[in-house]
Design a protein around this motif. Structure first.
Motif, mmCIF file in Angstrom:
data_model
loop_
_atom_site.group_PDB
_atom_site.id
_atom_site.type_symbol
_atom_site.label_atom_id
_atom_site.label_comp_id
_atom_site.label_asym_id
_atom_site.label_seq_id
_atom_site.Cartn_x
_atom_site.Cartn_y
_atom_site.Cartn_z
ATOM 1 N N MET A 17 0.825 -1.190 0.000
ATOM 2 C CA MET A 17 0.000 0.000 0.000
ATOM 3 C C MET A 17 0.873 1.260 0.000
ATOM 4 O O MET A 17 0.528 2.230 -0.650
ATOM 5 N N LEU A 18 1.973 1.180 0.726
ATOM 6 C CA LEU A 18 2.871 2.321 0.801
ATOM 7 C C LEU A 18 3.476 2.622 -0.578
ATOM 8 O O LEU A 18 3.512 3.783 -1.008
ATOM 9 N N ALA A 19 3.932 1.581 -1.269
ATOM 10 C CA ALA A 19 4.510 1.774 -2.606
ATOM 11 C C ALA A 19 3.466 2.337 -3.574
ATOM 12 O O ALA A 19 3.770 3.205 -4.394
ATOM 13 N N GLY A 20 2.227 1.854 -3.466
ATOM 14 C CA GLY A 20 1.151 2.379 -4.312
ATOM 15 C C GLY A 20 0.870 3.843 -4.023
ATOM 16 O O GLY A 20 0.629 4.637 -4.941
ATOM 17 N N GLY A 21 0.897 4.199 -2.744
ATOM 18 C CA GLY A 21 0.701 5.595 -2.375
ATOM 19 C C GLY A 21 1.804 6.497 -2.894
ATOM 20 O O GLY A 21 1.545 7.598 -3.381
ATOM 21 N N VAL A 22 3.044 6.025 -2.798
ATOM 22 C CA VAL A 22 4.182 6.794 -3.317
ATOM 23 C C VAL A 22 4.044 6.978 -4.828
ATOM 24 O O VAL A 22 4.240 8.082 -5.357
ATOM 25 N N ASN A 23 3.688 5.904 -5.514
ATOM 26 C CA ASN A 23 3.518 5.967 -6.965
ATOM 27 C C ASN A 23 2.405 6.951 -7.327
ATOM 28 O O ASN A 23 2.552 7.755 -8.258
ATOM 29 N N PHE A 24 1.301 6.901 -6.597
ATOM 30 C CA PHE A 24 0.185 7.808 -6.854
ATOM 31 C C PHE A 24 0.587 9.256 -6.622
ATOM 32 O O PHE A 24 0.267 10.134 -7.430
ATOM 33 N N LEU A 25 1.293 9.529 -5.527
ATOM 34 C CA LEU A 25 1.715 10.900 -5.233
ATOM 35 C C LEU A 25 2.701 11.423 -6.277
ATOM 36 O O LEU A 25 2.638 12.590 -6.667
ATOM 37 N N LEU A 26 3.600 10.556 -6.732
ATOM 38 C CA LEU A 26 4.523 10.965 -7.800
ATOM 39 C C LEU A 26 3.758 11.297 -9.079
ATOM 40 O O LEU A 26 4.050 12.285 -9.761
ATOM 41 N N ALA A 27 2.763 10.480 -9.415
ATOM 42 C CA ALA A 27 1.960 10.728 -10.611
ATOM 43 C C ALA A 27 1.178 12.032 -10.461
ATOM 44 O O ALA A 27 1.097 12.835 -11.400
ATOM 45 N N LEU A 28 0.617 12.253 -9.290
ATOM 46 C CA LEU A 28 -0.122 13.484 -9.026
ATOM 47 C C LEU A 28 0.793 14.701 -9.161
ATOM 48 O O LEU A 28 0.403 15.719 -9.753
ATOM 49 N N PHE A 29 2.005 14.587 -8.649
ATOM 50 C CA PHE A 29 2.974 15.680 -8.745
ATOM 51 C C PHE A 29 3.338 15.964 -10.205
ATOM 52 O O PHE A 29 3.425 17.124 -10.610
ATOM 53 N N LEU A 30 3.532 14.897 -10.993
ATOM 54 C CA LEU A 30 3.859 15.091 -12.409
ATOM 55 C C LEU A 30 2.698 15.720 -13.175
ATOM 56 O O LEU A 30 2.911 16.572 -14.053
ATOM 57 N N VAL A 31 1.472 15.349 -12.844
ATOM 58 C CA VAL A 31 0.306 15.974 -13.478
ATOM 59 C C VAL A 31 0.244 17.444 -13.097
ATOM 60 O O VAL A 31 -0.045 18.305 -13.934
ATOM 61 N N TYR A 32 0.539 17.750 -11.837
ATOM 62 C CA TYR A 32 0.561 19.137 -11.376
ATOM 63 C C TYR A 32 1.585 19.962 -12.157
ATOM 64 O O TYR A 32 1.354 21.138 -12.452
ATOM 65 N N LEU A 33 2.724 19.324 -12.497
ATOM 66 C CA LEU A 33 3.772 20.018 -13.266
ATOM 67 C C LEU A 33 3.447 20.084 -14.757
ATOM 68 O O LEU A 33 4.208 20.670 -15.523
ATOM 69 N N GLY A 34 2.358 19.477 -15.164
ATOM 70 C CA GLY A 34 1.974 19.491 -16.578
ATOM 71 C C GLY A 34 2.637 18.400 -17.395
ATOM 72 O O GLY A 34 2.720 18.499 -18.609
ATOM 73 N N LYS A 35 3.121 17.361 -16.755
ATOM 74 C CA LYS A 35 3.784 16.262 -17.448
ATOM 75 C C LYS A 35 2.935 14.991 -17.300
ATOM 76 O O LYS A 35 3.368 13.993 -16.725
ATOM 77 N N GLY A 36 1.705 15.056 -17.834
ATOM 78 C CA GLY A 36 0.766 13.947 -17.718
ATOM 79 C C GLY A 36 1.241 12.673 -18.396
ATOM 80 O O GLY A 36 0.998 11.569 -17.916
ATOM 81 N N ASN A 37 1.956 12.818 -19.525
ATOM 82 C CA ASN A 37 2.471 11.624 -20.225
ATOM 83 C C ASN A 37 3.470 10.866 -19.357
ATOM 84 O O ASN A 37 3.481 9.643 -19.330
ATOM 85 N N MET A 38 4.312 11.602 -18.647
ATOM 86 C CA MET A 38 5.275 10.946 -17.753
ATOM 87 C C MET A 38 4.560 10.301 -16.572
ATOM 88 O O MET A 38 4.986 9.260 -16.084
#
Length: 137
Positions: free
Chosen positions: A1-22
């Motif tokens: 669950m922790l790894a999934g949360g980290v992955n989700f937060l990283l994805a959310l951060f990248l979307v916030y930066l405008g890098k949705g493809n990454m």
């Protein structure tokens, strides 16, 4: 669950930066975080104790899970896998889509399960033939 949360937060951060493809690439199978999630899930299933009817059911059908996954995700079948479902869904209302998807998943599981059972039976025949030939020599 922790790894999934980290992955989700990283994805959310990248979307916030405008890098949705990454961000989408973080959910691909070759991501180290996804590997960690898979290993943790596998280890958690190793520690689960199932007894009674549920344990028998899981034991009977769980042995085919890897084969079912490999069959339905094969690169030659992917272009055809959802074509029929898309055609049917175009003619149906949106309200029926969850039921159609669920029915499609059940049918896909049953078909892949039958293929995997057949594959295991054929493999057993080859093992018997090989054993007979080895005993003769």
């Amino acid at each position: 669950m922790l790894a999934g949360g980290v992955n989700f937060l990283l994805a959310l951060f990248l979307v916030y930066l405008g890098k949705g493809n990454m961000a989408w690439k973080l959910f691909s199978y070759n991501n180290p975080i996804v590997y960690i999630q898979a290993i943790a899930l596998f280890i958690s299933f190793l520690t689960i104790k199932c007894n009674g009817r549920i344990g028998i059911f899981i034991g009977r059908f769980g042995q085919y899970t890897l084969g079912i996954y490999l069959i339905h995700s094969h690169s030659l079948l992917i272009p055809y896998r959802f074509r029929e479902l898309e055609i049917i869904m175009k003619d149906m209302g949106v309200i029926f889509w969850p039921f159609l998807i669920l029915l499609y998943c059940i049918i896909l599981y049953i078909v892949c399960n039958c293929v995997e059972i057949l594959r295991k039976k054929i493999a057993k025949c080859f093992v018997k033939i090989r054993t007979i030939n080895v005993k003769r020599v």
